[in-house]
Write a protein that holds these residues in place. Structure first.
Motif, PDB file in Angstrom:
ATOM      1  N   CYS A   1      28.424  96.734  78.980  1.00 50.55           N
ATOM      2  CA  CYS A   1      27.061  97.248  79.151  1.00 50.55           C
ATOM      3  C   CYS A   1      26.409  97.556  77.804  1.00 50.55           C
ATOM      4  O   CYS A   1      25.204  97.394  77.643  1.00 50.55           O
ATOM      5  CB  CYS A   1      27.085  98.497  80.020  1.00 50.55           C
ATOM      6  SG  CYS A   1      28.218  99.746  79.407  1.00 50.55           S
TER       7      CYS A   1
ATOM      8  N   CYS B   1      27.466  95.333  84.521  1.00 49.61           N
ATOM      9  CA  CYS B   1      28.677  96.144  84.675  1.00 49.61           C
ATOM     10  C   CYS B   1      29.541  95.578  85.798  1.00 49.61           C
ATOM     11  O   CYS B   1      29.075  95.441  86.921  1.00 49.61           O
ATOM     12  CB  CYS B   1      28.297  97.596  84.975  1.00 49.61           C
ATOM     13  SG  CYS B   1      29.722  98.612  85.391  1.00 49.61           S
TER      14      CYS B   1
ATOM     15  N   LYS C   1      33.021  98.003  77.728  1.00 51.69           N
ATOM     16  CA  LYS C   1      31.937  98.021  76.738  1.00 51.69           C
ATOM     17  C   LYS C   1      30.886  96.934  76.943  1.00 51.69           C
ATOM     18  O   LYS C   1      30.010  96.742  76.097  1.00 51.69           O
ATOM     19  CB  LYS C   1      32.477  97.880  75.300  1.00 51.69           C
ATOM     20  CG  LYS C   1      33.472  98.944  74.930  1.00 51.69           C
ATOM     21  CD  LYS C   1      33.948  98.713  73.513  1.00 51.69           C
ATOM     22  CE  LYS C   1      35.166  99.563  73.211  1.00 51.69           C
ATOM     23  NZ  LYS C   1      35.890  99.065  72.050  1.00 51.69           N
TER      24      LYS C   1
ATOM     25  N   ILE D   1      35.778 101.236  83.386  1.00 52.27           N
ATOM     26  CA  ILE D   1      37.062 100.803  82.844  1.00 52.27           C
ATOM     27  C   ILE D   1      37.004 100.689  81.321  1.00 52.27           C
ATOM     28  O   ILE D   1      37.978 100.301  80.690  1.00 52.27           O
ATOM     29  CB  ILE D   1      37.496  99.447  83.433  1.00 52.27           C
ATOM     30  CG1 ILE D   1      36.377  98.415  83.301  1.00 52.27           C
ATOM     31  CG2 ILE D   1      37.893  99.613  84.899  1.00 52.27           C
ATOM     32  CD1 ILE D   1      36.784  97.012  83.713  1.00 52.27           C
ATOM     33  N   GLY D   2      35.854 100.978  80.743  1.00 50.37           N
ATOM     34  CA  GLY D   2      35.752 100.949  79.280  1.00 50.37           C
ATOM     35  C   GLY D   2      35.725  99.559  78.693  1.00 50.37           C
ATOM     36  O   GLY D   2      36.228  99.333  77.591  1.00 50.37           O
TER      37      GLY D   2
ATOM     38  N   THR E   1      32.119  96.813  87.327  1.00 57.71           N
ATOM     39  CA  THR E   1      32.723  97.756  88.264  1.00 57.71           C
ATOM     40  C   THR E   1      31.704  98.500  89.107  1.00 57.71           C
ATOM     41  O   THR E   1      32.077  99.171  90.066  1.00 57.71           O
ATOM     42  CB  THR E   1      33.517  98.830  87.503  1.00 57.71           C
ATOM     43  OG1 THR E   1      32.598  99.559  86.686  1.00 57.71           O
ATOM     44  CG2 THR E   1      34.579  98.210  86.632  1.00 57.71           C
TER      45      THR E   1
END
Ligand code: SF4
Ligand code: SF4
Lengths: 244, 313
Positions: free
Chosen positions: A113, A86, A111, A108-109, A88
Motif C-alpha cells: 500500500c 491491499c 508494504k 501482514i506488513g 488482505t
C-alpha cells in the motif's frame, strides 16, 4: 453526499512550530493500538513512526524569498489508491465518515500500500510489522466521554495559530467546507485523481502600507523622548526633602 | 526503491520454475505427446523452484502467520492474485508430475483429423496457462504502481515473462543435457532465442526509462505556483520509512554499474554459452545475472513521494 471528515490546513497561518507533530505522536503512541515505535531514538541515526510532519520550503531567490511551512499527513483521499491494492483487506475506507484506516490485526506488513500512495503518508512500523498512518484520531473524535468541543484530532487542538480546521468537507455548512470555498482551498497533486479529502488554504498576499509620518513621530518632539539631563550633584534627593 | 532480497529471490526462482514448466510441456508437444520419467523429474525440479520461491516470499512478510489473508482481495489486488496463483500452479504442476510419474495417459478427446488429446497433454496445457497467468500477476504487481514511472508500463509484464521463459528454457536445456535427452537441442535453441528476445525487450525498457519525465513537480506537490521551490527541511534530521523504503542503497552509480553487469551476465554471456553447448554453465550464469537485473529493477524505480523528502534537517 456522504460524510467525509478531513483537515483543512491554512498555509498562510502555519508558523512551523511542530506542535501538531508532537501532539500527534503523543496521542497516538499512548493509545490502545500500541506505541508508534522509535528505533535508536537517542542514538546517532534515529528513526521512528510519525503520522504527521511539518516540512519547510522556500521559494524565490534571495532576497526575494518566501518561507512556507507545510504540515503533511494522510490526506484521507476520496479515491484512495492505497486501498484496493491491499491483498488482505487490512486497508479500508470507512463508509460512515470517509476515514482511511488500517486494521492492524489483518495487516501482514507487505508494504504494498505504501508504494501506492503518492504522498508518502503511510509509515511502516518495523517493530510491530504493520503499516500505520494518520487515523484522524478516530479513537478521540468518536469518544463520547470527551466533551464535544474537544472531540477533534490532537493536532487541531494543539495548533497555537489555529492553522488547522477539522470537519466534514461534504457538509456545505461546516467550517471546513466554508474555509475551502471562501479561501481557495486546494488539493495536493490533483493530477493523480486521488481526490484528497484534506485541503490546503493558499498563501495570501498581506500588504502593510507605511507612511513616512508613521515612522517619525511628528506629534511628539524629539526632545521629550531623549534622555533627561542628569541632576546636579547638590540637587536634593527625595530622601532629603521628605519627612521620613 | 529499496530492493528486498526476499522479493528478488522469489521472482527469479518462480520465474525460472514457470519457464521450466512451459518448456517441458512444449517439449512434450514437440516430441508428439511423449510421456514418462523425463517430464516427471522435470516437474519435480520446477516444483522445487516454486517451493524455494515461496520460502523466500515468507521472509518478505512482517507477519507471515496471517499470510493466508493475502488471498482474500483477489478482486482488486494483483498481489492477492499472485498469492492465489502460486499454490494453484504448484497443485497443477504436482498433478502433472504425478501423471507422468505413474505413466497414466488415457485419451480424453479425439479430433476430426485423427489426432488425440491425452491426460498428460491436457494437464500440460493447463500448466502452461497457469504459468503464463502467474507471469502476468507478478508483472502487474509492479506495472500497476502508477507512482513509479519506471515500472508503470506494459513492458514490465513483457519483461517478467520473457526473462522467466529465458531462464526456464536454459534450465530445461541444462536438465535435458544432463539426462542426455533427445530434447536437448530443441531446448538449447529455444533458450537462445528467448534470451536474445529478453535482452532486446529489457534494453528497450531501459531506453524508455531513461526518457521518462516525472509527472508531478514541486508545484503540484505543495500547491504553490512558483517556478523555484526548494525544500529547506523534510521535517526531521534522522531517518524514516519514507527515506529508507523509497531510496536505493548505493545510488545511481551502483545502478549504472549493475546494469552493465546484468546485461552481460544475464543475457550476452549465457547466449554465448548456449551456443557453445554449455547449458548448465549458461543457467548458473544467467540466474546470477537475473538476480542483479531484479536488484536494478527495484533500485531504478523512483517514487513520486521522494518529492517530499529532499532535504534532511
Ligand atoms: S494520502 Fe496516501 S495513504 Fe492517505 S488515503 Fe491518500 S493515498 Fe491513501
Ligand atoms: S502492508 Fe498491510 S495494509 Fe498495506 S497492503 Fe500490505 S497487508 Fe495491506
Amino acid at each position: 453526499m456522504s460524510k467525509q471528515l478531513a483537515l483543512v490546513i491554512d498555509l498562510n497561518v502555519c508558523v512551523g512550530c511542530h506542535a501538531c507533530v508532537t501532539s500527534c505522536k503523543e496521542w497516538n503512541t499512548s493509545g490502545w493500538a500500541g506505541p508508534l515505535t522509535d528505533e535508536n531514538p537517542y542514538g546517532k541515526d534515529p528513526t521512528g513512526v510519525f503520522f504527521n510532519r511539518v516540512q519547510t520550503y522556500e521559494c524565490g531567490t534571495f532576497p526575494d524569498t518566501e518561507t512556507i511551512h507545510f504540515p503533511k499527513s494522510c490526506l484521507h483521499c476520496e479515491e484512495p489508491p492505497c486501498v484496493p491494492v491491499c491483498p488482505t483487506g487490512a486497508s479500508y475506507k470507512r463508509e460512515e465518515d470517509g476515514i482511511v484506516l488500517v486494521d492492524y490485526d489483518k495487516c501482514i506488513g507487505c508494504k504494498y500500500c505504501s508504494w501506492s500512495c503518492p504522498y508518502g503518508a503511510r509509515k511502516f512500523d518495523p517493530v510491530q510489522g504493520v503499516m500505520k498512518k494518520c487515523t484522524l484520531c478516530v479513537d478521540r473524535i468518536t469518544d463520547m466521554t470527551i466533551e464535544e468541543d474537544r472531540r477533534k484530532p490532537a493536532c487541531v487542538l494543539a495548533c497555537p495559530a489555529s492553522a488547522r480546521i477539522f470537519g466534514d468537507i461534504n457538509d456545505p455548512q461546516s467550517e471546513a467546507a466554508r474555509a475551502i470555498r471562501e479561501n481557495g482551498g486546494f488539493q495536493l497533486m490533483p493530477e493523480w485523481g486521488t481526490k484528497p479529502a484534506n485541503h490546503y488554504l493558499p498563501r495570501r498576499k498581506i500588504t502593510t502600507i507605511l507612511h513616512a509620518d508613521e515612522l517619525v513621530r511628528v506629534d511628539n518632539p524629539l526632545k521629550a523622548e531623549s534622555e533627561k539631563p542628569r541632576p546636579a550633584f547638590n540637587t536634593p534627593t527625595i530622601d532629603g526633602v521628605s519627612s521620613w | 526503491m529499496k530492493p528486498a532480497f526476499s522479493v528478488i529471490f522469489l521472482t527469479t526462482l518462480i520465474g525460472a520454475g514457470q519457464g521450466l514448466l512451459i518448456a517441458l510441456v512444449l517439449g512434450q508437444f514437440y516430441l508428439g505427446s511423449e510421456s514418462g520419467g523425463f517430464f516427471a523429474l522435470g516437474g519435480v525440479l520446477a516444483l522445487v523452484m516454486l517451493g524455494l520461491g515461496l520460502v523466500a516470499s515468507v521472509f518478505h512478510l512482517a507477519n507471515p502467520q496471517r499470510g493466508w489473508r493475502a488471498a482474500t482481495r483477489w478482486r482488486t489486488s494483483w498481489l492477492s492474485r499472485e498469492v492465489l496463483m502460486i499454490p494453484a500452479l504448484c497443485a497443477l504442476a504436482f498433478l502433472y508430475t504425478l501423471i507422468h510419474a505413474i505413466g497414466w495417459a488415457p485419451v480424453l478427446m479425439t479430433f476430426g483429423n485423427g489426432k488425440t488429446l491425452d491426460l498428460p497433454m491436457a494437464l500440460g496445457l493447463l500448466v502452461v496457462l497457469g504459468s503464463v497467468a502467474l507471469f502476468v500477476c507478478t508483472g502487474m504487481i509492479y506495472a500497476c504502481v502508477r507512482f513509479i514511472r519506471q515500472w508503470a508500463s506494459s513492458w514490465t509484464v513483457v519483461n517478467y515473462l520473457l526473462m522467466g521463459l529465458a531462464s526456464g528454457f536454459t534450465l530445461a536445456a541444462a536438465y535435458a543435457q544432463i539426462q542426455a535427452n533427445a530434447l536437448s537441442g530443441f531446448m538449447s535453441g529455444a533458450a537462445l532465442v528467448l534470451t536474445v528476445a529478453a535482452l532486446a525487450a529489457r534494453t528497450f525498457q531501459l531506453w524508455l526509462n531513461a526518457r521518462t519525465k516525472p509527472q508531478s513537480t514541486m508545484k503540484s506537490a505543495i500547491g504553490l505556483h512558483h517556478t523555484q521551490i526548494r525544500q529547506v527541511t523534510q521535517g526531521f534530521m534522522g531517518q524514516s520509512f519514507n527515506t529508507i523504503e523509497f531510496a536505493a542503497p548505493g545510488g545511481a552509480e551502483t545502478v549504472r554499474g549493475l546494469t552493465v553487469f546484468f546485461l552481460l551476465v544475464a543475457f550476452v554471456i549465457p547466449a554465448a554459452l548456449l551456443l557453445a553447448g554449455l547449458p548448465v554453465l549458461a543457467f548458473v550464469c544467467q540466474y546470477v545475472g537475473l538476480l542483479a537485473e531484479r536488484w536494478v529493477f527495484f533500485a531504478a524505480g523512483s517514487h513520486v513521494q521522494n518529492l517530499y523528502y529532499q532535504a534532511k534537517g
